[in-house]
Design a protein around this motif. Sequence first.
Motif, PDB file in Angstrom:
ATOM      1  N   LYS A   1      15.861   0.470  -9.372  1.00  0.00           N
ATOM      2  CA  LYS A   1      14.621   1.097  -9.817  1.00  0.00           C
ATOM      3  C   LYS A   1      13.574   1.031  -8.717  1.00  0.00           C
ATOM      4  N   LYS A   2      12.920   2.155  -8.475  1.00  0.00           N
ATOM      5  CA  LYS A   2      11.842   2.191  -7.481  1.00  0.00           C
ATOM      6  C   LYS A   2      10.576   1.614  -8.097  1.00  0.00           C
ATOM      7  N   ILE A   3       9.907   0.693  -7.366  1.00  0.00           N
ATOM      8  CA  ILE A   3       8.664   0.107  -7.893  1.00  0.00           C
ATOM      9  C   ILE A   3       7.447   0.471  -7.047  1.00  0.00           C
TER      10      ILE A   3
ATOM     11  N   ASP B   1       7.884  -4.849 -12.022  1.00  0.00           N
ATOM     12  CA  ASP B   1       8.623  -3.787 -12.704  1.00  0.00           C
ATOM     13  C   ASP B   1       8.096  -2.404 -12.363  1.00  0.00           C
ATOM     14  N   GLY B   2       7.109  -2.335 -11.457  1.00  0.00           N
ATOM     15  CA  GLY B   2       6.558  -1.052 -11.050  1.00  0.00           C
ATOM     16  C   GLY B   2       5.677  -0.395 -12.083  1.00  0.00           C
ATOM     17  N   SER B   3       5.252  -1.146 -13.103  1.00  0.00           N
ATOM     18  CA  SER B   3       4.480  -0.574 -14.202  1.00  0.00           C
ATOM     19  C   SER B   3       3.023  -0.334 -13.853  1.00  0.00           C
ATOM     20  N   GLN B   4       2.542  -0.895 -12.761  1.00  0.00           N
ATOM     21  CA  GLN B   4       1.154  -0.703 -12.347  1.00  0.00           C
ATOM     22  C   GLN B   4       1.124  -0.266 -10.884  1.00  0.00           C
ATOM     23  N   ASP B   5       0.071   0.442 -10.513  1.00  0.00           N
ATOM     24  CA  ASP B   5      -0.071   0.861  -9.128  1.00  0.00           C
ATOM     25  C   ASP B   5      -0.309  -0.344  -8.231  1.00  0.00           C
ATOM     26  N   PRO B   6       0.161  -0.286  -6.990  1.00  0.00           N
ATOM     27  CA  PRO B   6      -0.104  -1.384  -6.058  1.00  0.00           C
ATOM     28  C   PRO B   6      -1.600  -1.578  -5.819  1.00  0.00           C
ATOM     29  N   VAL B   7      -1.987  -2.826  -5.570  1.00  0.00           N
ATOM     30  CA  VAL B   7      -3.376  -3.183  -5.282  1.00  0.00           C
ATOM     31  C   VAL B   7      -3.439  -3.702  -3.852  1.00  0.00           C
ATOM     32  N   LYS B   8      -4.366  -3.177  -3.070  1.00  0.00           N
ATOM     33  CA  LYS B   8      -4.531  -3.623  -1.701  1.00  0.00           C
ATOM     34  C   LYS B   8      -5.225  -4.977  -1.683  1.00  0.00           C
ATOM     35  N   LEU B   9      -4.720  -5.876  -0.873  1.00  0.00           N
ATOM     36  CA  LEU B   9      -5.278  -7.220  -0.768  1.00  0.00           C
ATOM     37  C   LEU B   9      -6.286  -7.304   0.371  1.00  0.00           C
ATOM     38  N   PHE B  10      -7.194  -8.261   0.269  1.00  0.00           N
ATOM     39  CA  PHE B  10      -8.108  -8.634   1.341  1.00  0.00           C
ATOM     40  C   PHE B  10      -9.016  -7.485   1.774  1.00  0.00           C
ATOM     41  N   THR B  11      -9.654  -6.868   0.799  1.00  0.00           N
ATOM     42  CA  THR B  11     -10.625  -5.811   1.112  1.00  0.00           C
ATOM     43  C   THR B  11     -12.030  -6.373   1.265  1.00  0.00           C
ATOM     44  N   SER B  12     -12.189  -7.678   1.064  1.00  0.00           N
ATOM     45  CA  SER B  12     -13.473  -8.342   1.297  1.00  0.00           C
ATOM     46  C   SER B  12     -13.196  -9.800   1.570  1.00  0.00           C
ATOM     47  N   GLY B  13     -14.265 -10.552   1.849  1.00  0.00           N
ATOM     48  CA  GLY B  13     -14.083 -11.958   2.185  1.00  0.00           C
ATOM     49  C   GLY B  13     -13.624 -12.116   3.623  1.00  0.00           C
ATOM     50  N   ALA B  14     -13.382 -13.357   4.025  1.00  0.00           N
ATOM     51  CA  ALA B  14     -12.999 -13.631   5.411  1.00  0.00           C
ATOM     52  C   ALA B  14     -11.683 -12.971   5.778  1.00  0.00           C
ATOM     53  N   ALA B  15     -10.746 -12.855   4.822  1.00  0.00           N
ATOM     54  CA  ALA B  15      -9.440 -12.279   5.129  1.00  0.00           C
ATOM     55  C   ALA B  15      -9.533 -10.803   5.501  1.00  0.00           C
TER      56      ALA B  15
END
Length: 726
Positions: free
Chosen positions: A471-473, A511-525
Motif C-alpha cells: 500500500k502506498k502511504i 497507514d497513509g490515512s493523513q497527509d504528511p506534515v513537514k517538520l521543523f518549520t519553526s524553532g531552532a531546528a
Amino acid sequence: MSSDAGVTARTTPLGSGDPRQLGSYQLLGKLGQGGMGTVYLGRSQQGRLVAIKVIRADVADNPEFRARFWSEAETARKVARVCTAEVLEAEPHAPQPYLVTEFIEGETLARFITRNGPLAAANLEQLAVGVAAALTAIHRAGIVHRDLKPSNVVLSPFGPRVIDFGIARALDAATSITGDLQQLGTPAFMSPEQIQGGAVTPAVDIWAWGGLVTFAATGRYPFGEGTSQVLLYRALNDDPQLDGIDPALRPIVWQAMRKDPAGRPSAQQLMLRLLGDSAADPDATVDPSQVTHVLEGWDLQAAAGAALGATPTPRSPTTDPRAGTGRHATAGAQTPDDRTAVTALASGAGVGAGTGPGAGTETVDTPTQSRTRVGGSPTGGRRRTAIAVGGAAAAVVVAVAAILITQTGGDKKDDTTTVAGSSSAPPQKFALPQAKVPLDTETMVFATKDSGNYDLYTGRLPDQGELTGVKKITTASQDELLPSISRDRRTVVFFREESETENALYAVAADGSQDPVKLFTSGAAENLTIADDARPSLSPDGKFVVVRSTTNADGLPDAGLYVARLDDGKVFRLNTAQQATDPAWSPSGERIAYWASESESDRGFIVTILATPTSTPTPLTKGQGNRDADPTFSQDGQRIAFSRQEKDGDLEIYQMNTDGSHVTRVTAEKGQDQDPAYSPDGKWLVFTGERGGAPRRIFLTDPADTTTPDRQLTTVPSFHVRWSTG
C-alpha cells in the motif's frame, strides 16, 4: 571545566604507593577504599572513563580466588546493561587482580538518604522497578549479586544503577581465609539462608531488594539499628519493619522478605507484580516499553517534608561501614566528595572530543541542568505502564529532553549555558500524524519507484513469496525516502528531496490515512540544513529525531548529527565528526549508532555515542574493514547490523554485538546489499540488494543461517526498507 576534569577533581589524588597505569588504563585518581581493595578512576586509550577495582594483596594470594575470578568476571560481562554498571574487562593474572567497569557518575542511594531522607513516592517506584530490572538481567546471566545494599545502587542522572556485582563467588573464596563477613553480605540486608550458611541463590538478592526498598522508603533498615549480631538475630527471628512504605508497595516487599527463600518471587515475577500484573504467568516476560515508561521523568527528590540535608534515624557504623559512599565506585567505597553529581553519565566511550576519527571538532559546553521534570507523573501516582528490561538506558531520552529545556527554554540566558539556535519565530506545537491502527509486526515500510519518483509503501511478510497487501502511504512529485518507524508503529518520519538545493523531513500516518506534515518549520531546528540522503531516526519515545545537518541551530556551517525535539524544534549537536551520518537510535534510547569516516567518503566505520551533547563516541569497526555503513539495532538492543564493502567491491550485510565483538557476515550471495533492518522479533533481517544485474529490490535472510538462499520480497525497484524501530 571538562566533564573528565570535573570528575577527576572529585577523586583523592594518587599516593606514592598507588600505581599510575594498570594494563592499558591510565589512573586519574582514587575513588575510594573498600574491604577487598581500592577503586581507581581510570581512562582507557580511547578516552573512556572507567572504574577499576584492584583486589588487595592478601585476598589475591588465595589460589581459589584467582581460579574463580576470571570465569566470574567473564560471566559478568554478559549481563545486559539494564540499570547496571557494565563490566568491561578483568585481569586475573596481575600481581593484584583488577576488574574494570564503566564509570557511573552519581550519588549512592545510601548517601542520598543520609543527606535528604526517604525518596519521594515517584522516585521510590522508579527505584523499585529499576533495581528489579537490574536483578533480572544479573540473574539471567547466572550471577547472584550477594551484596545488594544502598551503597551498591548509584542514583545516576538517568536512573538507578546497580554496581559491584560479578565476582562475589570469587570473593567468597577469599573470605574463608580473611574472615571478612562483610563480603558475604551486609548484615542489615543479609537473608536468613546467608546467615545460616545455606545455599546462596538469586532469592538472597530478592530479600535484599526488599530491605533496600524499605530503607529508601523510610530511611530505616528493615530490622532497625544495632550491632551486626543483633541485626542477624532479628533477620532470623523477627518480621521486617515495613511501616511507612506505600500501602500498594508493602505487600510486594513483604513477599520479597519471606524467611523461606522458596516463597519469594523471582526477579522477573517481582517486576510483573510491580507493574501491576500479579496474576500473570510466572514465566511471562516484561515488555521493555513498560520499564521505559516507569523510568521516564526520573527527577531525584526527597519525600515531601524532608529538608535538604536532613538525616534519617542515625545508623550504627557497625552495620555498614561503607554505606556513606558519596560517589560511584563499582566497589562501593567511600569517597571524599559528598556533592551530588548533576553532570551527564560519564560512560560514553571512544575517542575524545575533537581528537580523532569519529570525534567532534568543537567543544560542547555542558548545560546547567535544573530539576525540571520531563514526562512521567509529578505526583508519584501508581503507573501501570512501567519500565522496560533494558530501560535504565532509556531514561537517557528523558535526559535529552532536560538538556533541550535547559539549553533553549525560559526567558533568561544563563552565563554558563549556551542557548542553541535562537529564533524569532515561535516554536511549532503540533501532534504527529498517527494511524488509528498501528502497523502489525509483519509489516515493513520501504521506498518504491513505480513511476517517475520514489514514494513510501507498506507491505506485509507472508509465509512464502513476495510482500502482500502492498500500500502506498505517500504521494509526491519528489523522491520520498529513508523512513523511520515510531515504536508504537503509528507514525513514519521520512526524508523528502524538495528541490536540488533543499531537503526536508516529514511525518506521515503509518497507514497513509493523513497527509504528511513537514517538520521543523519553526524553532531552532528551522535553521538546520538537512543533508542530502540524510537518514532520520526517531527516539523510542517518539519525542526526538536525530539526523545529519550541514548547519547548526544558528544556521552556521557545522556538519554533523543533530538531535531535535519534534514538538518545538529545540536542538543540540552530538559530539560527532563532521562526516557522521545515517544515525540509528537504540531501542533503549541510550545510544545512537552511525557511521563516520576519516575524510569525505561514501563509507567508513560504525560508531556509537550516548544521546547527550558531551558524550564521547565509541568507534566499533575501525580497523576491521573501514568500508562500513547503514547501522541498525535489533529490537533487543543486543546486535547491530550494517553493510560492508568487500575487497572485490561487493557489498554484504554483517552483524555484531553492540560492543563491536563477534562481527559475522550474514549474506553470502554475490551482490550489492545494504540498508539492513531487523524484524521486530529479531528473527529476520531484510535488506535491499542488486543481484544479477537486476534493479535494487528487497530481500529477506535469516541472520543465523548463511547457507539458505535469500528470499526476494519485491520485483520493482525498492530502497531503504525499515521494519522495526532500530
